[in-house]
Write an enzyme that holds these catalytic residues in place. Structure first.
Site, PDB file in Angstrom:
ATOM      1  N   LEU A 151     -34.990 -31.882 -86.633  1.00  0.00           N
ATOM      2  CA  LEU A 151     -34.541 -32.758 -85.543  1.00  0.00           C
ATOM      3  C   LEU A 151     -34.709 -34.215 -85.980  1.00  0.00           C
ATOM      4  CD1 LEU A 151     -33.436 -32.147 -82.606  1.00  0.00           C
ATOM      5  CD2 LEU A 151     -35.635 -33.069 -81.817  1.00  0.00           C
ATOM      6  N   THR A 175     -43.471 -31.810 -87.771  1.00  0.00           N
ATOM      7  CA  THR A 175     -44.236 -32.584 -86.787  1.00  0.00           C
ATOM      8  C   THR A 175     -43.467 -32.649 -85.479  1.00  0.00           C
ATOM      9  OG1 THR A 175     -43.208 -34.537 -87.771  1.00  0.00           O
ATOM     10  CG2 THR A 175     -45.481 -34.095 -88.397  1.00  0.00           C
ATOM     11  N   ARG A 231     -28.095 -27.915 -96.121  1.00  0.00           N
ATOM     12  CA  ARG A 231     -27.981 -27.622 -97.546  1.00  0.00           C
ATOM     13  C   ARG A 231     -27.948 -26.104 -97.756  1.00  0.00           C
ATOM     14  NH1 ARG A 231     -26.269 -31.796 -98.328  1.00  0.00           N
ATOM     15  NH2 ARG A 231     -27.000 -33.520 -99.620  1.00  0.00           N
ATOM     16  N   GLU A 260     -21.736 -24.898-104.906  1.00  0.00           N
ATOM     17  CA  GLU A 260     -20.530 -25.632-104.494  1.00  0.00           C
ATOM     18  C   GLU A 260     -19.864 -26.226-105.732  1.00  0.00           C
ATOM     19  OE1 GLU A 260     -21.566 -28.477-101.473  1.00  0.00           O
ATOM     20  OE2 GLU A 260     -22.537 -26.973-100.233  1.00  0.00           O
ATOM     21  N   HIS A 278     -17.731 -28.067 -97.223  1.00  0.00           N
ATOM     22  CA  HIS A 278     -18.645 -29.223 -97.163  1.00  0.00           C
ATOM     23  C   HIS A 278     -17.918 -30.499 -96.698  1.00  0.00           C
ATOM     24  CE1 HIS A 278     -22.673 -30.847 -98.927  1.00  0.00           C
ATOM     25  NE2 HIS A 278     -22.326 -31.507 -97.832  1.00  0.00           N
ATOM     26  N   VAL A 279     -17.384 -30.442 -95.489  1.00  0.00           N
ATOM     27  CA  VAL A 279     -16.585 -31.564 -94.960  1.00  0.00           C
ATOM     28  C   VAL A 279     -17.236 -32.243 -93.749  1.00  0.00           C
ATOM     29  CG1 VAL A 279     -14.355 -30.666 -95.774  1.00  0.00           C
ATOM     30  CG2 VAL A 279     -15.198 -29.978 -93.505  1.00  0.00           C
TER      31      VAL A 279
END
Ligand code: A2R
Length: 320
Positions: A151, A175, A231, A260, A278-279
């Site tokens: 986040l 955390t 990733r 990739e 991967h756009v």
């Protein structure tokens, strides 16, 4: 006074080349390979503008190198700790892509659940008129509980967008975040047990490598959906393919892959996966903003100012 020499190894967005040429002396080579540079060139290079993996021996082989300006927020292709130990600044391009990536994440999530690319293909093939309506989708965003793994800048933007969809929102980070009302989980497994939809937007690091494994995917349940916009290294792809094949996981939406641009062929033949090359940040608007930030880091540095977006591993290095 002569302009600083900036090396661009490998492919880079053309906007970056134009900006580097305008302010610096540009030197280009096909890859990050010392054998492509003569001794004079090696000594002349003071900065790098790149979007590719830079091996440590390449970094160490450039004696006058002061700064590496990377294109992209994820900089797992550079050993930033190693660069820092050699007093070399590393910068990335955060923030300017967060909203675009979050927008794409929502699109990929809906594509995965509501099969929108397949429904469009149905129409284009003439199947609507010849065969009838596209099927009712077994999956929906309605009544889902979404867990966001990471986040940070992008994860927050994804969460903000999800609020508008009225779904439950949980998150896992190392955390707990102050001032965040979403339900926090101390472990990824705790979160996977509590949600049915997992969105991964953590960086690729040794700690996150293959952290989404058989156990995490199983915890999502047979109605479970996994979306990856962070990733590919974060996922155990063997486990993911198996879960999709045996339907212990309902579906996945993937924008990133371990290998990739040549992902595992198994993904291409699976029906219950929605794929993108991967756009997530790949609009002209956002890529220009990323390129500008990349080069502005160099402009600041060689103008004697602090770079705009140093990575934490090298933020302590002072301007030269
Ligand atoms: O763990 P924290 O509290 O530092 O939170 C960060 C979280 N994160 C992790 N969460 C769980 N386990 C880990 N081992 C772990 N490592 C990092 O990921 C933080 O909430 C989030 C990363 O946020 P930012 O640094 O703001 O990155 P941003 O801009 O959201 O981009 C995320 C990634 C990039 O690194 C690229 O790989 C990809 O998205 O484009």
């Amino acid at each position: 006074m002569s302009k600083p020499v900036i090396l661009v190894p490998g492919a880079i967005y053309e906007h970056v080349v134009k900006r580097v040429e305008a302010d610096f002396e540009l030197l280009r080579v096909d890859s990050a390979d010392l054998s492509l540079l003569d001794e004079t060139q090696k000594v002349s290079i003071r900065g790098i503008a790149s979007a590719i993996h830079l091996p440590n021996d390449f970094i160490a082989g450039l004696p006058s190198l002061e700064i590496i300006a990377h294109f992209g927020v994820g900089y797992d292709v550079i050993d930033a700790k190693f660069a820092g130990e050699h007093n070399i600044m590393v910068c990335n391009t955060p923030d300017v892509l967060s909203e675009e990536v979050a927008d794409t994440t929502i699109g990929l999530l809906l594509n995965t659940l509501r099969e929108l690319p397949k429904a469009e293909a149905h129409l284009r093939r003439g199947d609507w008129v010849n065969k009838g309506n596209y099927r009712l989708t077994p999956l929906t965003l309605r009544n889902r509980i979404v867990g966001i793994y990471g986040l940070g800048r992008i994860g927050q933007e994804i969460a903000t967008r999800l609020e508008g969809f009225g779904v439950g929102i949980h998150y896992h980070t190392r955390t707990k975040k102050n001032g965040v009302s979403y339900q926090y989980h101390e472990t990824l497994l705790d979160m996977a047990n509590a949600v049915d939809t997992l969105i991964s937007i953590v960086p690729g690091t040794p700690a996150t490598t293959k952290s989404i494994d058989t156990e995490i995917l199983a915890a999502l349940g047979s109605n479970g959906v996994f979306i990856n916009v962070g990733r590919g290294s974060v996922v155990d792809e063997d486990a993911l393919i198996k879960a999709l094949e045996n339907k212990s996981l309902a579906a996945a939406g993937l924008d990133v892959f371990e290998n990739e641009p040549d992902p595992r062929k198994d993904f291409l033949s699976l029906e219950n996966v929605s794929l993108l090359p991967h756009v997530a940040s790949a609009s002209v608007h956002t890529r220009n903003a990323m390129g500008d930030l990349q080069v502005d880091n160099l402009v600041n540095w060689f103008g004697g100012k602090s770079p705009i977006s140093p990575v934490p591993e090298t933020a302590h290095i002072l301007t030269k």
